[in-house]
Write a protein that holds these residues in place. Structure first.
Motif, PDB file in Angstrom:
ATOM      1  N   VAL A 366       0.239  -0.939   0.027  1.00 40.89           N
ATOM      2  CA  VAL A 366      -0.594   0.112  -0.563  1.00 40.89           C
ATOM      3  C   VAL A 366       0.318   1.325  -0.008  1.00 40.89           C
ATOM      4  O   VAL A 366       0.177   2.267  -0.234  1.00 40.89           O
ATOM      5  N   LEU A 367       1.837   0.959   0.830  1.00 42.97           N
ATOM      6  CA  LEU A 367       2.824   2.121   0.945  1.00 42.97           C
ATOM      7  C   LEU A 367       3.017   2.619  -0.641  1.00 42.97           C
ATOM      8  O   LEU A 367       3.663   3.639  -1.453  1.00 42.97           O
ATOM      9  N   CYS A 368       4.173   1.388  -1.278  1.00 44.24           N
ATOM     10  CA  CYS A 368       4.560   1.894  -2.438  1.00 44.24           C
ATOM     11  C   CYS A 368       3.717   1.974  -3.603  1.00 44.24           C
ATOM     12  O   CYS A 368       4.177   3.054  -4.557  1.00 44.24           O
ATOM     13  N   ARG A 369       2.545   1.823  -3.559  1.00 45.10           N
ATOM     14  CA  ARG A 369       1.289   2.151  -4.427  1.00 45.10           C
ATOM     15  C   ARG A 369       0.808   3.324  -4.458  1.00 45.10           C
ATOM     16  O   ARG A 369       1.023   4.386  -4.641  1.00 45.10           O
ATOM     17  N   ARG A 370       0.872   3.848  -3.066  1.00 43.28           N
ATOM     18  CA  ARG A 370       0.665   5.959  -2.478  1.00 43.28           C
ATOM     19  C   ARG A 370       1.501   6.532  -3.052  1.00 43.28           C
ATOM     20  O   ARG A 370       1.328   7.605  -3.257  1.00 43.28           O
ATOM     21  N   ALA A 371       2.718   6.091  -3.024  1.00 42.51           N
ATOM     22  CA  ALA A 371       3.935   6.682  -3.473  1.00 42.51           C
ATOM     23  C   ALA A 371       4.061   6.896  -4.867  1.00 42.51           C
ATOM     24  O   ALA A 371       4.204   7.699  -5.730  1.00 42.51           O
TER      25      ALA A 371
END
Length: 752
Positions: A366-371
Motif C-alpha cells: 500500500v505504501l509503495c502504491r500510494r507513493a
C-alpha cells in the motif's frame, strides 16, 4: 411426438452425474470460502463488511459528519455491491457497531443496536449509523490507488478488492465464520500490543514465535474477563494457529457486614448472553446441582452486575465460584482457528507470526502504491507549474493570443517563449490547457515566487518519494512511523484502549462434598407403596401412623439426616440415589420418586437404605446369583442410577443385606436352607455374581450373613426370636441344594 424429439439438442451435453455434482459443489464451496465465510488476512474483513464500509464512505458518512438511516445504508450496499438479503447486510452492520462484540467498533451506531443480554437490534428504519474512527484508518488511501478495484456484480460500479488497512484489523477485532469443509474463529486482541508486535517484526523479521507471544500475550475481549489458560498452551495455540483459551468471568467478594457476604460478577465471558447465563444459574439453584448457591439477582444497568448469594456464610467464595465455573458459562473455552485467506485467494491456517507478516507485507505494498500515485500527481503538477511560470513571465502575450486567436490553444503551443535564463521553450498540450482553464481572478495570484516555491517543494517531495521507493529500509521506517501514529490514536493511552482482559492462574478448587454445604438435621424418610417419597423433620417413630393417598399405603420408612444419600434399590438391578436435603417436606404426601430419578415404569423399589462408608452388603437376585458389594458402589451420581446387579430375563433384585458375620445362610422357595462360608462369595462393584444355592424349581427367597459360632436366629410368627446353634446339618459347599429348614422356621421363608 415428432421425429426430432429423440435427437439431442445442440446446446445440451452429457456427463456423469457424480462429476457434474462434484464440479458444481466445488464451485459453491470456493464461492463460500472466498466470498462469504473467511476473512482476508490483509484487512481482516469479509466481503460484506468491506462493502458496508466502502458504501458508507461513498455516502460520505465520516466519523465527524451526520448519521444516515441504516435502511438507506443497507439498501445502498445491497443495490450497488452486495446482492443478498438486506436483513443479512443489516445484521452484519449492526455487529460492527456493537461495543460488546467488537473490540474496536467500525461503525458508530445511533439507536438500539442490541445488548449483551442477547436482544437483537431494532429494525433498520429506526436506527442510524456513520463510520467510526477506526474505519477511517482502514479506508485511508482508497483514493490514492493503494489497492486494486474490481467491477461490482453487475459491472456498473467498482469496489475495492481489499482495504488499505492501517492496523491489523483481523487480530484487533477478530473474526468467525463457517465455510464448506472449514471454519475460522479468531478472538479480538489489544491494538497497542499488536502494534508492538508489528514493530518488533519490522525490527527483527526472524523474531521467534515465543518472543512475539511475550509482546502479544493473548486475546483482549471487549467484555473483559480473565484468561486462565496456561502460558505454554497459549504459546502452542499461537504457534500452530489452533487451540483454545479458558475464559472466566471477573468477580469480587462484597462484604455485607456481620460476617455476611455476596459475590458480584462484573464481567462475563465473551459472546455469552447475560440473560441465558442468569437462566442457567437459576436452574442450578432449582435443581440444587450447586447447593452452595442460594440466590442470583441481575442488578445490571449500563454495566454488568450479577449478584450471587451463598447458602451459608461459612462457604468459601473460591469454592462456590469453582463449582459455578464448572457448571455454567461463567467459564467458557474460546476456540482459536486462524484460518484466513492469504492474498485473498488461498485459505490457510496461520500462526500469529504469519498473520502479522501478511498484514505488514500488505502495508508495504500500500505504501509503495500510494507513493507511486503521488509521484504521478507531482509529475503532472510540475508540468502545469512549468506552464504557469511561462505564462506569468509572458502574461501580456498570453492575454493577447487568447483575445485575438480563434484557436488559442494551438497558438499557445506554437509560440516560442523566452524565459529569464535565455532558453526558449514551448508549451505542451497539458500546459496550454491548464493556462486556458485558469480563471481571470487567478491571474492576480500568479506570482513567480509562489510558483517557484511550490515547484521546489514538489521537487523535494518527489526526491523523497523516489528515495522511499528505492530503499526497503526507508519503507519499513515509514511504516513504523505510521504504526506509532495508529498506536497514539487507538493504543492504551487513548480512551478505551487499555487492556480489558487480564490473566490469572486457574487455581483448581478442591471438590468439596455436598454434605459440607448442607445444614445437618435429622429426618424420617417415608416411601409409599406407589413410590411417593417425603422427609419428615426429626426422627419420628418408625411405626407412627402416617397419611397416604387413597389406594396407597406404607412401603419403606427409615431414619436419616439431611446430609445422607438415600439409596433406592430397584427390581431391575439398578441403584438410584437422592440427597436427603433434596427430598420434599413431610407436610404433604410428597412427590413421586420417578420425578427425581429415571426409574422405569416396569421397575419397582425393593429396598431403601442409607449406606455408610466402610459397610459391605450381600446382594442376591431371585435366581440365587449374588456377591458382596462395598457400600460406596451403591451410590449413583446421575438420575439414571447405577447398574449393580446384572439379572437374567425374568429375575429381580431379591436381597440386599448388610454383611455382619463369617457365614451366609440362604433359603429358597422350596424351604431348603443352605449355610456356607462368606469367603466363598466374591467382592465386586458390579456383575451377576456366583450361584449361592441350587434349585430345581422356584428361586431364592432370602439370605443373610451371621457368625457361625453364635448360631442362626429368626423370628417366628408370634414375633419371638428362635435360634439354631448346631448348623452342621445345613453346612455345605456354595451352590449346593441344601436341606429342609429346621422345625419352627417361618412359613414365608424369611429370616426377618
Amino acid at each position: 411426438m415428432s421425429q426430432d424429439d429423440d435427437v439431442p439438442h445442440p446446446s445440451t451435453s452429457s456427463e456423469p452425474l457424480s462429476r457434474a455434482i462434484g464440479e458444481r459443489y466445488l464451485t459453491y464451496a470456493l464461492s463460500t470460502i472466498m466470498h462469504r465465510a473467511l476473512p482476508d488476512a490483509r484487512d481482516g474483513l469479509k466481503p460484506v463488511h468491506r462493502r458496508i464500509l466502502f458504501a458508507m464512505r461513498e455516502l460520505k458518512l465520516s466519523p465527524t459528519g451526520g448519521f444516515r438511516k441504516s435502511a438507506k445504508i443497507s439498501g445502498d450496499v445491497m443495490g450497488n455491491y452486495h446482492p443478498h438479503g438486506d436483513a443479512a447486510i443489516y445484521d452484519a452492520m449492526a455487529r460492527l457497531a456493537q461495543d460488546f462484540a467488537m473490540r474496536y467498533p467500525l461503525v458508530d451506531g445511533q439507536g438500539n443496536y442490541g445488548n449483551i443480554d442477547g436482544d437483537g437490534p431494532a429494525a433498520s428504519r429506526y436506527t442510524e449509523a456513520r463510520l467510526a474512527h477506526p474505519s477511517e484508518a482502514l479506508l485511508d488511501g482508497l483514493a490514492e490507488n493503494a489497492v486494486d478495484f474490481r467491477p461490482n456484480y453487475d459491472g456498473t460500479l467498482e469496489e475495492p478488492v481489499v482495504l488499505p488497512a492501517a492496523f491489523p484489523n483481523l487480530l484487533a477485532n477478530g473474526a468467525s465464520g463457517i465455510a464448506v469443509g472449514m471454519a475460522t474463529n479468531i478472538p479480538p486482541h489489544n491494538l497497542d500490543e499488536l502494534v508492538e508486535g508489528c514493530l518488533a517484526m519490522i525490527k527483527a523479521p526472524e523474531i521467534a514465535e515465543d518472543a512475539l507471544v511475550d509482546l502479544i500475550p493473548g486475546p483482549d475481549f471487549p467484555t473483559g474477563g480473565v484468561i486462565v489458560e496456561p502460558r505454554e498452551s497459549i504459546r502452542e495455540s499461537y504457534r500452530t494457529g489452533r487451540g483454545a483459551f479458558r475464559l472466566r468471568a471477573r468477580w469480587e467478594r462484597e462484604d455485607l457486614g456481620r460476617g455476611n457476604w455476596q459475590i458480584v460478577v462484573t464481567e462475563i465471558p465473551y459472546q455469552v448472553q447475560k440473560s441465558k447465563l442468569i437462566e442457567r444459574l437459576a436452574e442450578l439453584i432449582q435443581t440444587k446441582k450447586v447447593p452452595a448457591l442460594a440466590d442470583v439477582r441481575d442488578e445490571s444497568a449500563d454495566d454488568v452486575r450479577i449478584v450471587l448469594e451463598p447458602r451459608a456464610r461459612t462457604i468459601e467464595p473460591e469454592m462456590l465460584m469453582g463449582m459455578l465455573f464448572r457448571n455454567s458459562d461463567l467459564e467458557v473455552r474460546f476456540s482459536l482457528n486462524m484460518n484466513v485467506l492469504i492474498d485473498g485467494k488461498v485459505p490457510k491456517v496461520c500462526s500469529l507470526k504469519e498473520v502479522l507478516r501478511a498484514f505488514l507485507d500488505h502495508r508495504r505494498e500500500v505504501l509503495c502504491r500510494r507513493a507511486g500515485h503521488r509521484l504521478e500527481k507531482i509529475a503532472h503538477r510540475l508540468e502545469v507549474l512549468g506552464g504557469y511560470i511561462i505564462a506569468y513571465l509572458n502574461l501580456d502575450r498570453v492575454i493577447e493570443i487568447i483575445r485575438t486567436e480563434d484557436e488559442p490553444k494551438p497558438a499557445l503551443m506554437a509560440e516560442n517563449w523566452a524565459v529569464v535564463d535565455g532558453d526558449r521553450v514551448f508549451l505542451n498540450e497539458v500546459q496550454a490547457e491548464a493556462i486556458l482553464n485558469m480563471r481571470l481572478r487567478s491571474l492576480r495570484r500568479l506570482e513567480e515566487m509562489e510558483l517557484r516555491a511550490e515547484r521546489d517543494g514538489l521537487l523535494a517531495e518527489r526526491a523523497d518519494l523516489e528515495g522511499l521507493l528505492a530503499s526497503e529500509k526507508a519503507q519499513w521506517g515509514r511504516i513504523t512511523t505510521e504504526l506509532k501514529e495508529i498506536r497514539k490514536q487507538f493504543g492504551k493511552a487513548a480512551p478505551g484502549g487499555a487492556r480489558r482482559t487480564s490473566f490469572a492462574d486457574a487455581a483448581e478448587v478442591e471438590e468439596v462434598p455436598i454434605e459440607a454445604m448442607i445444614e445437618r438435621e435429622p429426618i424420617t424418610v417415608i416411601l409409599s407403596k406407589m413410590g411417593w417419597i417425603r422427609a419428615m423433620k426429626g426422627h419420628q417413630a418408625l411405626d407412627a401412623e402416617v397419611k397416604f393417598k387413597d389406594g396407597d399405603g406404607p412401603g419403606f420408612v427409615l431414619h436419616a439426616e439431611t446430609i445422607d444419600r438415600i439409596v433406592a434399590l430397584a427390581s431391575n438391578g439398578r441403584a438410584y440415589t437422592v440427597l436427603g436435603a433434596n427430598l420434599p417436606g413431610g407436610r404433604g404426601m410428597g412427590e413421586p420418586l420417578r420425578l427425581m430419578v429415571d426409574l422405569p415404569n416396569e421397575a419397582e423399589i425393593t429396598h431403601l437404605m442409607v449406606p455408610k462408608a466402610g459397610e459391605k452388603f450381600l446382594v442376591v437376585s431371585s435366581d440365587g446369583d449374588g456377591f458382596v458389594v462395598p457400600a460406596e458402589e451403591l451410590v449413583a451420581q446421575t438420575r439414571a442410577g447405577k447398574q449393580v446387579l446384572n439379572l437374567r430375563e425374568g429375575a429381580r433384585w431379591q436381597v440386599c443385606a448388610p454383611v455382619a458375620g463369617d457365614h451366609v445362610a440362604c433359603v429358597g422357595e422350596n424351604r431348603k436352607l443352605l449355610v456356607f462360608p462368606l469367603e466363598e462369595l466374591p467382592e465386586m462393584a458390579r456383575g451377576k455374581g456366583v450361584r449361592l444355592q441350587k434349585y430345581k424349581d422356584g428361586g431364592l427367597v432370602d439370605a443373610i450373613t451371621f457368625r457361625l459360632a453364635e448360631g442362626l436366629s429368626w423370628k417366628d410368627p408370634a414375633g419371638r426370636t428362635r435360634s439354631e446353634a448346631d448348623l452342621s446339618e445345613w453346612l455345605a459347599k456354595r451352590a449346593t441344594a441344601g436341606r429342609m429348614a429346621p422345625r419352627g422356621f417361618p412359613r414365608d421363608n424369611k429370616f426377618t
